[in-house]
Design an enzyme around this catalytic site. Structure first.
Site, short mmCIF file in Angstrom:
data_model
loop_
_atom_site.label_atom_id
_atom_site.label_comp_id
_atom_site.label_asym_id
_atom_site.label_seq_id
_atom_site.Cartn_x
_atom_site.Cartn_y
_atom_site.Cartn_z
N LYS A 1 -0.75 -7.91 -12.61
CA LYS A 1 -1.10 -9.01 -11.71
C LYS A 1 -1.89 -8.42 -10.54
O LYS A 1 -1.33 -7.85 -9.62
CB LYS A 1 0.18 -9.70 -11.20
N GLU B 1 4.77 1.92 -3.80
CA GLU B 1 3.93 2.65 -2.84
C GLU B 1 3.57 1.67 -1.74
O GLU B 1 2.84 0.70 -1.97
CB GLU B 1 2.67 3.22 -3.49
N CYS C 1 -3.84 2.93 2.57
CA CYS C 1 -2.46 3.24 2.93
C CYS C 1 -2.31 4.67 3.42
O CYS C 1 -1.37 4.97 4.17
CB CYS C 1 -1.53 2.96 1.76
N GLU D 1 1.39 -0.42 11.31
CA GLU D 1 0.30 -0.19 10.38
C GLU D 1 -0.76 -1.28 10.59
O GLU D 1 -0.53 -2.44 10.25
CB GLU D 1 0.77 -0.20 8.93
#
Length: 498
Positions: free
Chosen positions: A186, A262, A296, A394
């Site tokens: 997906k 992750e 990331c 972040e």
């Protein structure tokens, strides 16, 4: 599309895609239209799949796993399919990079490099398929022999993000396939095209029907349903820590499926006074600007020795001033467009928050107006303190925060002062400092006098709230297996009942 010059043009009309189940293409009943973030022009139309579509994809993957059309063949036979896929990717490299750039907004030259990395993933996956093995124990005495078997875990659900749609896909798919598992994938609804193109590649490479299936749609509906599906044996998710936490709850509430996660990062780049400052400045500029900071493993916290902090910040600002922000389809562009409207607003909001908190902008902090699309100049904040939101959250954009340190211990403490532990970069000419800091900073990937280096031979993954498990290389194949202990007794049994 064998060349990038003159650079590619926008498609005349949006390309319409289907979704892919059991080796067949299906038309969508409801479609999502994606506009290129670099141009504001519609480029693709992607189906919004339903729960029935998801269930059909899982059934196809389950059937393909249980009848052993993939798991039951040799590692050499699986490797041959993966190697053929790598050769097809080489042929279709420019085409796939074009669609990656269109939907994501990343520079097409960067996208081309990512396809090269993806090709390497298939080549490494092919080797791993042939090398995957268990173990034996000849130490249990003359009457008992032990074996440890590695078996594919089964049906894997794979949810990929919008920042590296093809790269992250290919850092997982070849290794999942090498293990003998089947997949339901997906992709992000805003960057689905290249995941669907990979279905064409794998079909041409000879992958059996039902082994690779793609459903498209939103994360809140289809992604959540895939996470909760009771007939999915493992889920691999790449994205935010918040959504990763919801995956943990969904797994516990369904079938306790195994998870590979992750997640987020707030990664340090640590620069000591004895480093090559020119090299480190170039690395820091690259580390925060690559993929417009929507990465990331972006190095978003600069931790620099106080004695050279002012000099280094000046070098870095001068480097960042030269970064070419522009049209993603221009081969000379280094920083492209922000991928989504929502992320664009988040980044601009943090830039404003940093100023409100008292940090100073040394370079950038502004929108670049090209007359179309959404672009932000790479930004360096100085005078940052660890409690500021820009130093803790972040941001997922080209925003770098600089903080000074005086001792090795302070540098380590600052680097570890985060809930995340995905990646870190260290710059020094001292082997003592390099080994000390590398051992004590908690991060899954570490670069010494380099940044974002390495290939798919090496494992990927994080510590702390940056995730669970490892991807790529032999570790990435083993992640999708489960271990079975087998005991074989020889000779006559020593009877319990006389």
């Amino acid at each position: 599309m064998d060349t990038l010059r003159p650079f590619p043009k926008l498609p005349a009309t949006p390309r319409e895609f289907g979704f892919y189940i059991d080796g067949a293409w299906h038309a969508g009943r409801e479609m999502f239209e994606r506009a290129s973030p670099g141009h504001g022009v519609a480029v693709s139309r992607i189906p919004r799949c339903t729960s029935d579509d998801l269930n059909a994809a899982v059934v196809a993957a389950r059937n393909a796993f249980e009848d052993r059309r993939w798991a039951g063949i040799s590692g050499a036979a699986r490797a041959a399919v993966l190697l053929r896929a790598a050769e097809i990717l080489k042929r279709r490299r420019s085409e796939i990079a074009y669609w990656e750039s269109l939907e994501n907004g990343k520079p097409i030259s960067q996208a081309m490099g990512e396809i090269d990395h993806s090709i390497a993933c298939f080549e490494i996956g092919a080797g791993a398929a042939r090398m995957l093995h268990g173990d034996s124990f000849n130490s249990l005495g003359d009457d008992l022999f032990g074996m440890v078997l590695r078996e594919p875990i089964g049906v894997v659900g794979l949810i990929t993000p919008w920042n590296f749609p093809f790269l992250i896909l290919c850092e997982r798919v070849p290794f999942i396939l090498a293990s003998g598992c089947t997949l339901v994938v997906k992709p992000s609804e805003v960057t689905s095209a290249t995941t669907l193109l990979l279905a064409e590649v794998l079909e041409e490479a000879g992958l059996p029907k039902g082994v690779y299936n793609v459903i498209t749609g939103s994360g809140r509906s289809i992604g959540q349903a895939l996470t909760e599906h009771p007939d999915v044996d493992m889920l691999s998710f790449t994205g935010s820590t918040a959504v990763g936490r919801s995956c943990v709850h969904a797994s516990a509430d369904s079938n306790f499926k195994k998870l590979g996660l992750e997640l987020g990062g707030k990664n340090p780049i640590i620069v000591f006074a004895d480093a090559d400052l020119e090299d480190a400045a170039d690395a820091a500029a690259f580390g925060i600007s690559f993929n417009t900071g929507q990465c990331c493993v972006s190095s978003s916290r600069l931790i620099v020795e106080r004695s050279v902090a002012a000099e280094f910040e000046a070098l870095l600002a001068a480097k960042m001033a030269k970064i070419r922000v522009g049209d993603p389809l221009d081969p000379d562009t280094q920083v492209g467009a922000i991928t989504t409207d929502a992320q664009n607003q988040v980044i601009l909001g943090y830039i404003a928050k940093g100023q409100a908190e008292g940090a100073k902008i040394a370079i950038g902090g502004t929108v670049k107006d090209l007359g179309h699309g959404q672009y932000i100049q790479p930004t360096l904040f100085t005078g940052v303190t660890p409690e500021m939101a820009i130093a803790r959250d972040e941001i997922f954009g080209p925003v770098l925060c600089s903080m000074p340190f005086d001792t090795v211990e302070e540098a380590i403490a600052l680097a570890n002062d985060t809930v995340y532990g995905l990646a870190a970069s260290l710059w020094t000419k001292s082997i003592d400092k390099a080994l000390t800091v590398t051992r004590r900073v908690r991060a899954g990937r570490f670069w010494v006098n380099c940044i974002m280096a390495g290939g798919p031979e090496m494992p990927l993954g994080g510590f702390k709230q940056s995730g669970w498990g490892r991807e790529a290389g032999k570790y990435g194949v083993e992640e999708y297996t489960q271990i079975k202990s087998v005991h074989i007794e020889t000779g006559k049994r020593n009877h319990w009942i006389a």
